[in-house]
Design a protein around this motif. Sequence first.
Motif, PDB file in Angstrom:
ATOM      1  N   MET A 198       0.858  -1.371  -0.012  1.00  0.00           N
ATOM      2  CA  MET A 198      -0.035   0.118   0.205  1.00  0.00           C
ATOM      3  C   MET A 198       1.154   1.257   0.048  1.00  0.00           C
ATOM      4  O   MET A 198       2.038   1.374   0.572  1.00  0.00           O
ATOM      5  N   THR A 199       0.293   2.175  -0.872  1.00  0.00           N
ATOM      6  CA  THR A 199       1.224   3.523  -0.983  1.00  0.00           C
ATOM      7  C   THR A 199       0.130   4.770  -0.358  1.00  0.00           C
ATOM      8  O   THR A 199      -0.862   4.688  -0.616  1.00  0.00           O
ATOM      9  N   TYR A 200       0.793   5.646   0.526  1.00  0.00           N
ATOM     10  CA  TYR A 200       0.375   6.506   1.082  1.00  0.00           C
ATOM     11  C   TYR A 200       1.127   7.818   0.904  1.00  0.00           C
ATOM     12  O   TYR A 200       2.134   7.630   0.573  1.00  0.00           O
ATOM     13  N   SER A 201       0.440   9.119   0.824  1.00  0.00           N
ATOM     14  CA  SER A 201       1.171  10.225   0.620  1.00  0.00           C
ATOM     15  C   SER A 201       1.862  10.596   1.998  1.00  0.00           C
ATOM     16  O   SER A 201       0.754  11.087   3.036  1.00  0.00           O
ATOM     17  N   ILE A 202       2.946  10.221   2.300  1.00  0.00           N
ATOM     18  CA  ILE A 202       3.522  10.550   3.552  1.00  0.00           C
ATOM     19  C   ILE A 202       3.614  11.905   3.902  1.00  0.00           C
ATOM     20  O   ILE A 202       3.311  12.349   5.251  1.00  0.00           O
ATOM     21  N   GLU A 203       3.522  12.797   2.923  1.00  0.00           N
ATOM     22  CA  GLU A 203       3.504  14.213   3.452  1.00  0.00           C
ATOM     23  C   GLU A 203       1.992  14.554   3.828  1.00  0.00           C
ATOM     24  O   GLU A 203       1.972  15.545   4.835  1.00  0.00           O
ATOM     25  N   GLU A 204       1.054  13.970   3.297  1.00  0.00           N
ATOM     26  CA  GLU A 204      -0.353  14.400   3.871  1.00  0.00           C
ATOM     27  C   GLU A 204      -0.526  13.821   5.250  1.00  0.00           C
ATOM     28  O   GLU A 204      -1.144  14.215   6.132  1.00  0.00           O
ATOM     29  N   VAL A 205       0.111  12.457   5.420  1.00  0.00           N
ATOM     30  CA  VAL A 205       0.302  12.036   6.533  1.00  0.00           C
ATOM     31  C   VAL A 205       0.789  12.876   7.814  1.00  0.00           C
ATOM     32  O   VAL A 205       0.277  13.199   8.856  1.00  0.00           O
ATOM     33  N   HIS A 206       1.942  13.350   7.545  1.00  0.00           N
ATOM     34  CA  HIS A 206       2.766  14.599   8.311  1.00  0.00           C
ATOM     35  C   HIS A 206       1.958  15.576   8.451  1.00  0.00           C
ATOM     36  O   HIS A 206       1.635  16.052   9.605  1.00  0.00           O
ATOM     37  N   HIS A 207       1.082  16.125   7.480  1.00  0.00           N
ATOM     38  CA  HIS A 207       0.343  17.474   7.538  1.00  0.00           C
ATOM     39  C   HIS A 207      -0.854  17.153   8.481  1.00  0.00           C
ATOM     40  O   HIS A 207      -1.040  18.033   9.389  1.00  0.00           O
ATOM     41  N   LEU A 208      -1.483  16.063   8.405  1.00  0.00           N
ATOM     42  CA  LEU A 208      -2.587  15.770   9.197  1.00  0.00           C
ATOM     43  C   LEU A 208      -2.435  15.773  10.625  1.00  0.00           C
ATOM     44  O   LEU A 208      -2.849  16.444  11.492  1.00  0.00           O
ATOM     45  N   ILE A 209      -1.278  14.903  11.035  1.00  0.00           N
ATOM     46  CA  ILE A 209      -0.639  14.625  12.471  1.00  0.00           C
ATOM     47  C   ILE A 209      -0.478  16.143  12.724  1.00  0.00           C
ATOM     48  O   ILE A 209      -0.551  16.317  14.221  1.00  0.00           O
TER      49      ILE A 209
END
Length: 196
Positions: A1-12
């Motif tokens: 599975m691939t996630y947008s790690i930048e979006e995860v960082h931004h959300l957190i």
Amino acid sequence: MTYSIEEVHHLIRNRRSVFPAQYEKDKIIPREIIEQMLENANWAPSHGRTEPWRFTVFTGAGLQKLAAFQAALYREKSGAKFDETKYRKLRETPLMASHIIAIGMHHDPNSKIPETEEIEAVACAVQNMALTATAYGIGSYWGSGGITYYQEAKPFFNLGPDDKLLGFFYLGYSAKPSPPGIRKPITEKVIWVESI
């Protein structure tokens, strides 16, 4: 599975506590979003797969029921320490929210899992809800004041004597953006051990 790690960082990093006084009055969160938050909470880790989180959701007239209950219990329990301002806050603050989720922790006294680990699992579930709320543009706040630690409050939330009420998760659309977050550098809080 691939996630947008930048979006995860931004959300957190953009999750904030948004308090009830900051919510848009009378703007109600769709039930489907609340259900999604609860489903994401259900995927939190728990030792032994005990899944100890228990939630009671209040909205609409249910908010009035919660407000009346907690104010009455506070009046009954406070005795000589009764504070009219606190009483009024317990009656009025719930009505500012779209939804309030009472946060409970189920604990089997015969379980080998320590109670502390069950509390930690519930905290992970609440973080999942907080991140989901942030992703939907919804303000949230975990409060642990009021009647949270009154043993007499437990039955109202379908909690048994060995369970715990851990507070209330307030939800509403924020009337204004939250200010940027502030954290001390992580380097002040971590020790690396890289050799014998």
